[in-house]
Motif scaffolding. Sequence first.
Motif, PDB file in Angstrom:
ATOM      1  N   VAL A 121       0.858  -1.185   0.000  1.00  0.00           N
ATOM      2  CA  VAL A 121       0.000   0.000   0.000  1.00  0.00           C
ATOM      3  C   VAL A 121       0.891   1.230   0.000  1.00  0.00           C
ATOM      4  O   VAL A 121       1.793   1.346   0.833  1.00  0.00           O
ATOM      5  CB  VAL A 121      -0.907   0.039   1.253  1.00  0.00           C
ATOM      6  N   SER A 122       0.627   2.115  -0.936  1.00  0.00           N
ATOM      7  CA  SER A 122       1.334   3.395  -0.931  1.00  0.00           C
ATOM      8  C   SER A 122       0.481   4.382  -0.146  1.00  0.00           C
ATOM      9  O   SER A 122      -0.649   4.687  -0.529  1.00  0.00           O
ATOM     10  CB  SER A 122       1.532   3.884  -2.360  1.00  0.00           C
ATOM     11  N   ILE A 123       1.037   4.826   0.979  1.00  0.00           N
ATOM     12  CA  ILE A 123       0.253   5.720   1.839  1.00  0.00           C
ATOM     13  C   ILE A 123      -0.058   7.035   1.118  1.00  0.00           C
ATOM     14  O   ILE A 123      -1.162   7.563   1.225  1.00  0.00           O
ATOM     15  CB  ILE A 123       0.992   5.999   3.172  1.00  0.00           C
ATOM     16  N   SER A 124       0.909   7.538   0.357  1.00  0.00           N
ATOM     17  CA  SER A 124       0.644   8.804  -0.337  1.00  0.00           C
ATOM     18  C   SER A 124      -0.460   8.606  -1.378  1.00  0.00           C
ATOM     19  O   SER A 124      -1.323   9.461  -1.548  1.00  0.00           O
ATOM     20  CB  SER A 124       1.923   9.349  -0.978  1.00  0.00           C
ATOM     21  N   GLY A 125      -0.431   7.446  -2.056  1.00  0.00           N
ATOM     22  CA  GLY A 125      -1.480   7.132  -3.028  1.00  0.00           C
ATOM     23  C   GLY A 125      -2.835   7.024  -2.348  1.00  0.00           C
ATOM     24  O   GLY A 125      -3.851   7.508  -2.854  1.00  0.00           O
ATOM     25  N   LEU A 126      -2.796   6.402  -1.164  1.00  0.00           N
ATOM     26  CA  LEU A 126      -4.018   6.226  -0.383  1.00  0.00           C
ATOM     27  C   LEU A 126      -4.593   7.582   0.030  1.00  0.00           C
ATOM     28  O   LEU A 126      -5.795   7.833  -0.069  1.00  0.00           O
ATOM     29  CB  LEU A 126      -3.682   5.400   0.862  1.00  0.00           C
ATOM     30  N   LEU A 127      -3.686   8.483   0.467  1.00  0.00           N
ATOM     31  CA  LEU A 127      -4.114   9.826   0.879  1.00  0.00           C
ATOM     32  C   LEU A 127      -4.725  10.555  -0.320  1.00  0.00           C
ATOM     33  O   LEU A 127      -5.762  11.209  -0.193  1.00  0.00           O
ATOM     34  CB  LEU A 127      -2.923  10.620   1.437  1.00  0.00           C
TER      35      LEU A 127
END
Lengths: 124, 532
Positions: B354-360
Amino acid sequence: MAFDSITILVVDDEKIPRMLRCLILQKHGYRTVAAESGEEALKLLANGGIDLVLSDQMMPGITGTELIRAVKASSPDIPVILISGVNEIPADASCADCFVSKAGGPELLFKAVEEVLAAHGHIC
Amino acid sequence: MNDHDLANILMVDDQPGKLMSYEAILGTLGENLIKARSAREALDQLLRNDIAVVLMDVSMPEIDGFELAEMMRQHPRFQKTAIIFISAVHLTDVDRIKGYRSGAVDYISVPVIPELLRAKVSVFAELHRKNRQLERLNSELEKRVEERTAQLRENEDLLRERAELLELATEAIIVRDMNGALLYWNAGAEALYGWKREEVLGKSVHQLLQTRFPTEYGLIQSELAKTCQWEGNLIQFTRHGHEVVVACRKALKADGKAVLEINRDITAQLKAEDALRKSERLAAMGRVAGIIAHEINNPLEAITNTFYLLRDHPSLDEEARYYAKLGEEELLRVAHITRQTLGFYRESRHPVQVSISGLLDEILELQMRRVEFSNIHLEKHYRSTGTIQGFPVELKQVFLNLIGNAAQAMPDGGTLRLHVFKPQGKRTRTGAVCISICDTGTGIEPENVKHLFEPFFTTKSTKGTGLGLWISKGIIQKYGGSIRFRSLSLAGRRVTCFQVILPDVDLQEIKDHSFASMTVPLEDMAGGAIGV
């Protein structure tokens, strides 16, 4: 195209989606074989000549994941892609080489097929 | 008259003849007569018996009557023993007799008149008997008083013990009189309502607690009067203004002068039940969403594939190809919607990258279109993609919650600042990701700081479930991460920052998936429906 040497077994109990999936793969340059159940798919696999299995998850009789396990047991070299209408990866789908959502569109499916084939040493 | 009550009469005279005549005179009294021939013998008898009256001759050899009387008076036991002197009447003798200050003393002159002697002895004997009876009664009374005192002490201990037990009860136990004035208030009541006993005794219970009854108060009163009890849920307010729901049991005292109330706080229980209902609703929604997704995605795929086949079909002219292209584009939008919404509720049981920045970005894409975000300026500082192993839905829930809270803290606009970076500290594990979410909103009141991660704690009254931060913390802890916050004033502006650190661990090892089944509807987490 360079894909005509690749044969994909398309498994789905629903006739029209199965036919259309075969058609777009053919349009993209693959050869396709269709099976309307997991049982039929296993028979076709036994005849040989299949490079990749693309199976629906929800089917009466053998389900997609059950089919994958059977394929992996008999022909471990044949990659399998699981396609499902539910936007989730089924709990026991980790045996599949790739998971594709039906909402992803043709391009995503082609990408998945290419990646899985490449991982199995097919140079396209 | 029984033997027990016979009085001992001691007759002292050195002449046996006189003793015999006294015996004859007094014999008819029916008392117990004891004879002594000398003062010494008399003393001996006195020591051995309980003597009611001593009849003594004044003139005796060795020790005379007066001397004997003197000796008797010095002994505490005989100070009050009655003495009758028998003497020839001399003025000096009478004076000496009168000289005795204490004790009953009388005299009889010789020649002895039998009736007189009998009368005097009998009076003293009776007096003695009465005194003895009185003493017996007194000692019996004392014994009874002692017994009663011991009993009272025992009762008191029992009462104290019972009172102590009442103090142990976690329920609020209250006793009030028929006007509602409080008579008793246990430790449980102190803990539940916040008032100390001494503050509330005598006050009106329902005024104090602003009690709201489930039915008309008159109906409760009449049921209480009829059946001596009542049960039901009440809404009350604590000293600090918090609303509590209590399961109340009232009982009327047998004399009809007081009411006992036992109140159990069921606020948290009701909230938990409510949350459970909501999570059950969510699970049902998840199942429905899965079915809908399947039903939509199947024909969607077929149509998408049809348009793909139509695309560039040689039999189509340019206009037909244009229409096919429009249809294909619109279908993409439908596919996007089903992926964004219907896929939200379920997820894989296996962790994925999971890419947290992508998730954000994914969260912000939806959230920033909401009206609540219209005056909010967004600043993104991504120094890392923040890729970790995880479950996207859970992580999305954490950040959707934190971003939703930040937006709600800025109703009049402000700045929402997001940072994603790799922490460099020695203590953090390699591969960890640090995410901070800062707002310039209303801040966190100091009194709320320690309650922030408690379940059911909310400052949003009706809008919040009070579960958002609690669940978020639970999810973060499951990842072995941490969450902390600061709320401070910088250059006249309030800045509140939540910082989450998530290590990149192998989540395959984590078996506990309790939070997956505890998900709270997304609209609750963020305080409104998701706009697309």
